[in-house]
Scaffold this active site. Structure first.
Site, PDB file in Angstrom:
ATOM      1  N   ARG A   1      -8.385   1.414  13.043  1.00  0.00           N
ATOM      2  CA  ARG A   1      -7.328   2.299  12.577  1.00  0.00           C
ATOM      3  C   ARG A   1      -7.176   2.365  11.482  1.00  0.00           C
ATOM      4  O   ARG A   1      -8.283   2.833  10.578  1.00  0.00           O
ATOM      5  CB  ARG A   1      -6.649   0.318  11.885  1.00  0.00           C
ATOM      6  CG  ARG A   1      -6.767  -0.109  10.394  1.00  0.00           C
ATOM      7  CD  ARG A   1      -5.892  -0.501  10.104  1.00  0.00           C
ATOM      8  NE  ARG A   1      -6.385  -1.591   8.613  1.00  0.00           N
ATOM      9  CZ  ARG A   1      -6.051  -0.961   8.016  1.00  0.00           C
ATOM     10  NH1 ARG A   1      -6.220  -0.106   7.407  1.00  0.00           N
ATOM     11  NH2 ARG A   1      -6.119  -1.570   6.634  1.00  0.00           N
TER      12      ARG A   1
ATOM     13  N   ASN B   1      -6.054   4.578   7.306  1.00  0.00           N
ATOM     14  CA  ASN B   1      -5.573   2.847   6.636  1.00  0.00           C
ATOM     15  C   ASN B   1      -4.786   4.461   5.439  1.00  0.00           C
ATOM     16  O   ASN B   1      -3.607   5.160   5.899  1.00  0.00           O
ATOM     17  CB  ASN B   1      -7.022   3.299   5.693  1.00  0.00           C
ATOM     18  CG  ASN B   1      -6.903   2.138   4.574  1.00  0.00           C
ATOM     19  OD1 ASN B   1      -5.862   0.832   4.903  1.00  0.00           O
ATOM     20  ND2 ASN B   1      -7.540   1.953   3.682  1.00  0.00           N
TER      21      ASN B   1
ATOM     22  N   ASN C   1     -10.280   5.491   1.516  1.00  0.00           N
ATOM     23  CA  ASN C   1      -8.947   5.417   0.457  1.00  0.00           C
ATOM     24  C   ASN C   1      -8.116   6.418   0.082  1.00  0.00           C
ATOM     25  O   ASN C   1      -8.191   7.378   0.513  1.00  0.00           O
ATOM     26  CB  ASN C   1      -9.979   3.838  -0.273  1.00  0.00           C
ATOM     27  CG  ASN C   1      -9.270   2.802   0.104  1.00  0.00           C
ATOM     28  OD1 ASN C   1      -7.486   2.932   0.383  1.00  0.00           O
ATOM     29  ND2 ASN C   1      -8.947   1.645  -0.089  1.00  0.00           N
TER      30      ASN C   1
ATOM     31  N   ASP D   1     -10.107   1.397  -4.629  1.00  0.00           N
ATOM     32  CA  ASP D   1      -8.839   1.474  -3.620  1.00  0.00           C
ATOM     33  C   ASP D   1      -7.707   2.395  -3.541  1.00  0.00           C
ATOM     34  O   ASP D   1      -8.858   4.232  -3.216  1.00  0.00           O
ATOM     35  CB  ASP D   1      -8.270   0.519  -3.483  1.00  0.00           C
ATOM     36  CG  ASP D   1      -7.328  -0.261  -2.200  1.00  0.00           C
ATOM     37  OD1 ASP D   1      -7.015   0.896  -1.458  1.00  0.00           O
ATOM     38  OD2 ASP D   1      -7.296  -1.370  -1.679  1.00  0.00           O
TER      39      ASP D   1
ATOM     40  N   GLU E   1       0.948  -1.358   0.184  1.00  0.00           N
ATOM     41  CA  GLU E   1       0.224   0.036   0.237  1.00  0.00           C
ATOM     42  C   GLU E   1       0.901   1.086  -0.072  1.00  0.00           C
ATOM     43  O   GLU E   1       2.117   1.211   0.240  1.00  0.00           O
ATOM     44  CB  GLU E   1      -0.912  -0.266   1.386  1.00  0.00           C
ATOM     45  CG  GLU E   1      -2.480  -0.771   0.572  1.00  0.00           C
ATOM     46  CD  GLU E   1      -2.724  -0.372  -0.035  1.00  0.00           C
ATOM     47  OE1 GLU E   1      -2.497   0.918  -0.208  1.00  0.00           O
ATOM     48  OE2 GLU E   1      -4.411  -0.240   0.311  1.00  0.00           O
TER      49      GLU E   1
END
Length: 348
Positions: free
Chosen positions: A154, A156, A205, A259, A62
């Site tokens: 959490r 991201n 995202n 995403d 990521e």
């Protein structure tokens, strides 16, 4: 920027949903189709090449960030609490584990401090010291924390806007993110407090900015769409949300999951799809798909332009839910005839 269903205990509904998204044997046989020839929707044919970076595996890759000064791509292995650096000149990937941490949601170089990086660890944004080579890195301080009582959430995906401000959000980490929309999107800048700029977020995202068009683009994966906002670059305020790209299909089980996100210098967006083996190049003014960039694995998590001429698209992927090789590989895409912007360092 950042993957759905990325940890902890999953609900039965979540497991059933992913079973519906799984690759079959036929699709798996297609995974070695590199290079790829893509066809534009306007009937034009364009060749591009997809190549893996050496030893670039991340189970949940990521947050790709191109650092011009070091000619390096930084990214994370999110659930391993690890940072990675691809050195362009050496064609080599270095990896480090952050001591005492199990999560690393993003990695953002700090302005003026070459060995310091802002990293999302749980619900904290911490400063990590790393020389870019050593196998271990250390947290030196906490910059700020969000949702301290939301232990099932959490941080991201996160990025830095062109003025050096932090933008990033949270997601449900344990349970069904589509049912529990307890995430938020935040803004932070040096000398200030954390501001909540959007609530009711499922999976915060992809983010991108266009200074020419005065726009901010944002993805909440659970909305199956990309939104644009009017953006004031002097104040960091985003207003007037508008859906500019819809990834819903006829059946919910076929909806594509947007995403990570990046943008080129012509203002076109590159939208990674976590269940689609594809990055879509999209004109945000019309919502039209200009190009479909195909990969030999399914879970495409994010992308960033880089390289000496900023014309290489670097792409992270994931190997969640028993995806077969080459899942988790990080790729470079050349021949796109497009250039992008480098990552921006965080001002602290």
């Amino acid at each position: 920027m950042s993957s759905p269903w990325s940890g902890g205990n999953k609900s039965n509904s979540g497991r059933r949903l992913w079973a519906q998204f799984g690759f079959g044997a036929t699709e798996r046989k297609m995974m070695l189709l590199i290079p790829v020839v893509a066809v534009c929707l306007f009937g034009l044919t364009m060749s591009y090449k997809v190549e893996p970076l050496p030893d670039s595996y991340a189970g949940l890759g990521e947050g790709p960030h191109w650092d011009v000064a070091r000619q390096s791509l930084y990214y994370v292995d999110l659930e391993a609490g690890s940072l990675l650096r691809y050195d362009y000149a050496q064609n080599k990937v270095y990896k480090t584990k952050i001591e005492g941490e199990t999560l690393a949601g993003f990695v953002l170089p700090v302005e003026g401090r070459p060995q310091e990086f802002a990293v999302g660890c749980g619900r904290r944004v911490v400063i990590v010291n790393w020389d870019g080579v050593s196998p271990t890195a250390k947290v030196v301080r906490t910059l700020f924390e969000v949702q301290p009582l939301m232990d099932k959430n959490r941080l991201n995906d996160a990025k830095v806007d062109p003025r050096g401000r932090f933008f990033g959000g949270t997601m449900r980490y344990i349970g069904d993110e589509f049912e529990f929309r307890h995430g938020e999107l935040y803004r932070w800048e040096a000398g200030g407090q954390v501001s909540v700029i959007k609530g009711d977020v499922g999976i915060s995202n992809g983010l991108a900015w266009d200074e020419k068009a005065k726009k901010f683009y944002y993805i909440d994966t659970t909305d199956y769409e990309v939104k644009s906002y009017d953006y004031n670059f002097e104040t960091g305020v985003a207003t007037n949300p508008k859906v500019i790209f819809n990834l819903r299909k006829n059946s919910p089980k076929d909806h594509l999951l947007p995403d990570g996100l990046t943008i080129d210098t012509e203002g076109n967006l590159y939208v990674a799809t976590f269940n689609g083996a594809t990055i879509y190049k999209v004109n945000p003014n019309t919502g039209k798909i200009l190009l479909e960039i195909k990969f030999p694995t399914k879970q495409i998590t994010s992308a960033a332009f880089g390289g000496p001429n900023l014309d290489i698209l670097y792409v992270t992927t994931a190997a969640k839910f028993d995806q077969p090789a080459p899942a988790g590989t990080t790729y470079k895409v050349t021949g796109l005839n497009a250039t992008g912007y480098p990552g921006v360092n965080l001002k602290v």
